[in-house]
Design a protein around this motif. Structure first.
Motif, mmCIF file in Angstrom:
data_model
loop_
_atom_site.group_PDB
_atom_site.id
_atom_site.type_symbol
_atom_site.label_atom_id
_atom_site.label_comp_id
_atom_site.label_asym_id
_atom_site.label_seq_id
_atom_site.Cartn_x
_atom_site.Cartn_y
_atom_site.Cartn_z
ATOM 1 N N ASN A 1 0.837 -1.199 0.000
ATOM 2 C CA ASN A 1 0.000 0.000 0.000
ATOM 3 C C ASN A 1 0.873 1.251 0.000
ATOM 4 O O ASN A 1 1.363 1.664 1.049
ATOM 5 C CB ASN A 1 -0.935 0.014 1.213
ATOM 6 C CG ASN A 1 -1.872 1.209 1.183
ATOM 7 O OD1 ASN A 1 -2.006 1.877 0.138
ATOM 8 N ND2 ASN A 1 -2.519 1.495 2.298
ATOM 9 N N LEU B 1 -5.700 -5.568 -1.557
ATOM 10 C CA LEU B 1 -6.717 -4.521 -1.437
ATOM 11 C C LEU B 1 -6.282 -3.545 -0.352
ATOM 12 O O LEU B 1 -5.827 -3.970 0.707
ATOM 13 C CB LEU B 1 -8.072 -5.117 -1.037
ATOM 14 C CG LEU B 1 -8.599 -6.331 -1.815
ATOM 15 C CD1 LEU B 1 -9.877 -6.859 -1.153
ATOM 16 C CD2 LEU B 1 -8.868 -5.968 -3.263
ATOM 17 N N ALA B 2 -6.426 -2.257 -0.615
ATOM 18 C CA ALA B 2 -6.084 -1.265 0.398
ATOM 19 C C ALA B 2 -7.176 -0.209 0.487
ATOM 20 O O ALA B 2 -7.940 -0.026 -0.457
ATOM 21 C CB ALA B 2 -4.740 -0.603 0.083
ATOM 22 N N ASP B 3 -7.206 0.458 1.626
ATOM 23 C CA ASP B 3 -8.212 1.458 1.998
ATOM 24 C C ASP B 3 -9.432 0.735 2.563
ATOM 25 O O ASP B 3 -10.034 -0.105 1.899
ATOM 26 C CB ASP B 3 -8.631 2.346 0.821
ATOM 27 C CG ASP B 3 -9.693 3.351 1.242
ATOM 28 O OD1 ASP B 3 -9.349 4.302 1.944
ATOM 29 O OD2 ASP B 3 -10.879 3.143 0.918
ATOM 30 N N ALA C 1 -12.629 0.766 0.395
ATOM 31 C CA ALA C 1 -12.489 -0.058 -0.814
ATOM 32 C C ALA C 1 -12.561 -1.538 -0.449
ATOM 33 O O ALA C 1 -13.165 -2.338 -1.178
ATOM 34 C CB ALA C 1 -11.179 0.267 -1.519
ATOM 35 N N GLU D 1 -16.253 -2.369 0.419
ATOM 36 C CA GLU D 1 -17.065 -2.393 -0.812
ATOM 37 C C GLU D 1 -16.761 -3.666 -1.616
ATOM 38 O O GLU D 1 -17.656 -4.256 -2.215
ATOM 39 C CB GLU D 1 -16.778 -1.149 -1.669
ATOM 40 C CG GLU D 1 -17.143 0.182 -1.015
ATOM 41 C CD GLU D 1 -18.587 0.615 -1.291
ATOM 42 O OE1 GLU D 1 -19.329 -0.118 -1.966
ATOM 43 O OE2 GLU D 1 -18.974 1.703 -0.788
ATOM 44 N N TYR D 2 -15.495 -4.083 -1.640
ATOM 45 C CA TYR D 2 -15.110 -5.297 -2.367
ATOM 46 C C TYR D 2 -15.851 -6.512 -1.800
ATOM 47 O O TYR D 2 -16.468 -7.276 -2.544
ATOM 48 C CB TYR D 2 -13.596 -5.509 -2.273
ATOM 49 C CG TYR D 2 -13.133 -6.836 -2.863
ATOM 50 C CD1 TYR D 2 -12.873 -6.953 -4.227
ATOM 51 C CD2 TYR D 2 -12.977 -7.966 -2.056
ATOM 52 C CE1 TYR D 2 -12.466 -8.168 -4.773
ATOM 53 C CE2 TYR D 2 -12.567 -9.179 -2.601
ATOM 54 C CZ TYR D 2 -12.312 -9.277 -3.958
ATOM 55 O OH TYR D 2 -11.925 -10.480 -4.495
ATOM 56 N N GLU E 1 -19.423 -6.701 -2.554
ATOM 57 C CA GLU E 1 -19.729 -7.130 -3.918
ATOM 58 C C GLU E 1 -19.562 -8.638 -4.110
ATOM 59 O O GLU E 1 -20.321 -9.254 -4.853
ATOM 60 C CB GLU E 1 -18.830 -6.376 -4.922
ATOM 61 C CG GLU E 1 -19.190 -4.898 -5.007
ATOM 62 C CD GLU E 1 -18.379 -4.118 -6.037
ATOM 63 O OE1 GLU E 1 -17.603 -4.736 -6.800
ATOM 64 O OE2 GLU E 1 -18.521 -2.883 -6.070
ATOM 65 N N VAL E 2 -18.560 -9.226 -3.465
ATOM 66 C CA VAL E 2 -18.285 -10.652 -3.731
ATOM 67 C C VAL E 2 -18.948 -11.580 -2.716
ATOM 68 O O VAL E 2 -19.009 -12.787 -2.942
ATOM 69 C CB VAL E 2 -16.758 -10.956 -3.778
ATOM 70 C CG1 VAL E 2 -16.085 -10.152 -4.892
ATOM 71 C CG2 VAL E 2 -16.101 -10.696 -2.440
ATOM 72 N N ARG F 1 -23.353 5.270 3.309
ATOM 73 C CA ARG F 1 -21.996 5.691 2.931
ATOM 74 C C ARG F 1 -21.674 7.092 3.463
ATOM 75 O O ARG F 1 -20.537 7.371 3.820
ATOM 76 C CB ARG F 1 -21.849 5.661 1.399
ATOM 77 C CG ARG F 1 -21.783 4.249 0.822
ATOM 78 C CD ARG F 1 -21.344 4.314 -0.643
ATOM 79 N NE ARG F 1 -21.239 2.997 -1.262
ATOM 80 C CZ ARG F 1 -22.139 2.482 -2.112
ATOM 81 N NH1 ARG F 1 -23.214 3.180 -2.435
ATOM 82 N NH2 ARG F 1 -21.947 1.285 -2.634
ATOM 83 N N ALA G 1 -18.509 7.727 5.950
ATOM 84 C CA ALA G 1 -17.498 8.748 5.651
ATOM 85 C C ALA G 1 -17.388 9.732 6.807
ATOM 86 O O ALA G 1 -16.291 10.176 7.168
ATOM 87 C CB ALA G 1 -17.850 9.481 4.356
ATOM 88 N N ARG H 1 -11.212 2.320 -6.368
ATOM 89 C CA ARG H 1 -11.601 2.950 -5.093
ATOM 90 C C ARG H 1 -10.386 3.242 -4.213
ATOM 91 O O ARG H 1 -10.354 4.238 -3.487
ATOM 92 C CB ARG H 1 -12.591 2.054 -4.337
ATOM 93 C CG ARG H 1 -13.984 2.016 -4.966
ATOM 94 C CD ARG H 1 -14.960 1.334 -4.017
ATOM 95 N NE ARG H 1 -16.317 1.294 -4.545
ATOM 96 C CZ ARG H 1 -16.906 0.196 -5.038
ATOM 97 N NH1 ARG H 1 -16.238 -0.949 -5.091
ATOM 98 N NH2 ARG H 1 -18.149 0.250 -5.484
ATOM 99 N N ARG H 2 -9.380 2.363 -4.236
ATOM 100 C CA ARG H 2 -8.150 2.622 -3.469
ATOM 101 C C ARG H 2 -7.511 3.928 -3.949
ATOM 102 O O ARG H 2 -7.121 4.773 -3.140
ATOM 103 C CB ARG H 2 -7.154 1.472 -3.665
ATOM 104 C CG ARG H 2 -5.791 1.747 -3.024
ATOM 105 C CD ARG H 2 -4.775 0.641 -3.298
ATOM 106 N NE ARG H 2 -4.183 0.717 -4.627
ATOM 107 C CZ ARG H 2 -3.187 1.515 -4.991
ATOM 108 N NH1 ARG H 2 -2.660 2.345 -4.111
ATOM 109 N NH2 ARG H 2 -2.711 1.509 -6.222
#
Lengths: 223, 223
Positions: A45, A62-64, A67, A70-71, A74-75, A93, A97, B93-94
């Motif tokens: 990262n 994956l970072a953040d 993100a 959200e990943y 989705e999966v 959201r 935030a 998104r990251r």
């Protein structure tokens, strides 16, 4: 196997831990202190921040924290973190935030600096003026959480969502640092107690930052 | 009709403007200075920040630039901002988070404070030390954009995405403040020129912050 690079008091790693546990995604924890300037971690990262998720066998990084959430949203359909219509998801959201940005910047980050970094690395005493300001701003955020809970079953609406986990992740760090003052916030306190007693929350209550023990009430789910 | 509450140099409102223009969502601009502490505006977004989207007829209010972009990505399939697989979307998104957080915090925010707020409201000269630090950090971010563009057609991968618009939104504010130094960053410069010449970008080039004119090259799409 997924590995989550984190450190015990990283609120954003805690948010991801809660989300993964709710969705029953198996993962192993991997300790990473962003301030160590470790080259391997920075190659994962470039932003140099936890959390990072790595699945070596599949070559995925994956970072953040958002993100990452959200990943998995989705999966992995199980236990939706952003339930409802596009409008409902936008509201969740927005709150995520707000907790990730404002609650962190106003309260969690200064407390981590004063009570964690100064104690563990800088060998300094906390600045009482900074602590007072963080406490004052925490009350503003708890007022808002009170208001949300007085108007809805959960922070983001009728259903449990990532908004609840994002807020609880910040508050859990504030509680670990013995700075969570619930006085005048019965609604927020009742909501937090429910989140704290969820199975997904249990790992957070047992994790320890080396050299910085939490107050006794921290791991008590009835406190 | 959607209204976008913004001010001309808000990089996050610019990101939303670009996203909406790409998706051909009609909207009207509504000026809102977050520092005015306007009650109506704060009732729309308790975080007190631009951008906010409001659709009065439908009773819809959206706040936080990423929540707004995700909302329109869900309801308007045209011109996808997060194209590709879940993994590709996580990477976009990251990058968006990195530009929204790190590029903003390191460069855009200090420049806005030194060159906009101090000039318009505080009647102070900019602190040259802060400007130098922001310039140095800008080069690090431009190095990273160079690297991305040397490895991909667009910042987020093979397709144009919200990563490009998030970065361009920050850079456009930095350019307006006459602090965009491209020396040594030919790849980033070539990429920015392409984004700058898109029809969606044109409105940004004509918007002006009262009392703070941009440098002449700012609105020249060939500069």
């Amino acid at each position: 196997m997924w590995h989550l690079y984190h450190f015990p008091l990283c609120p954003f790693s805690r948010k991801v831990q809660l989300a993964l546990a709710e969705k029953k995604v198996p993962f192993a924890l991997q300790l990473a202190y962003p301030w160590d300037n470790d080259d391997l971690f920075h190659s994962l990262n470039p932003a140099g921040k936890t959390p990072v998720m790595r699945h070596a066998e599949r070559g995925l990084t994956l970072a953040d924290s958002q993100a990452i959430c959200e990943y998995f949203e989705e999966v992995e359909q199980r236990a939706p973190l952003l339930p409802g219509s596009a409008q409902a998801r936008a509201e969740i959201r927005r709150l995520v935030a707000m907790f990730d940005d404002a609650l962190y910047t106003d309260v969690t980050a200064p407390l981590m600096h004063e009570k964690m970094k100064k104690r563990l690395f800088l060998r300094q005493s906390p600045d009482s003026q900074v602590l007072r300001r963080a406490t004052r701003l925490l009350h503003d955020h708890l007022d808002y959480i009170d208001w949300l809970i007085d108007n809805n079953r959960w922070l983001g609406g009728a259903q449990l969502s990532l908004a609840d986990f994002a807020a609880a992740a910040q508050l859990s760090v504030i509680d670990y640092l013995d700075s969570l003052d619930w006085s005048g916030h019965d609604s927020a306190r009742g909501w937090y107690r429910v989140i704290k007693s969820r199975p997904s929350f249990a790992p957070l209550l047992s994790q320890r930052m080396e050299g910085l023990p939490p107050p006794r009430h921290y791991s008590d789910v009835n406190a």
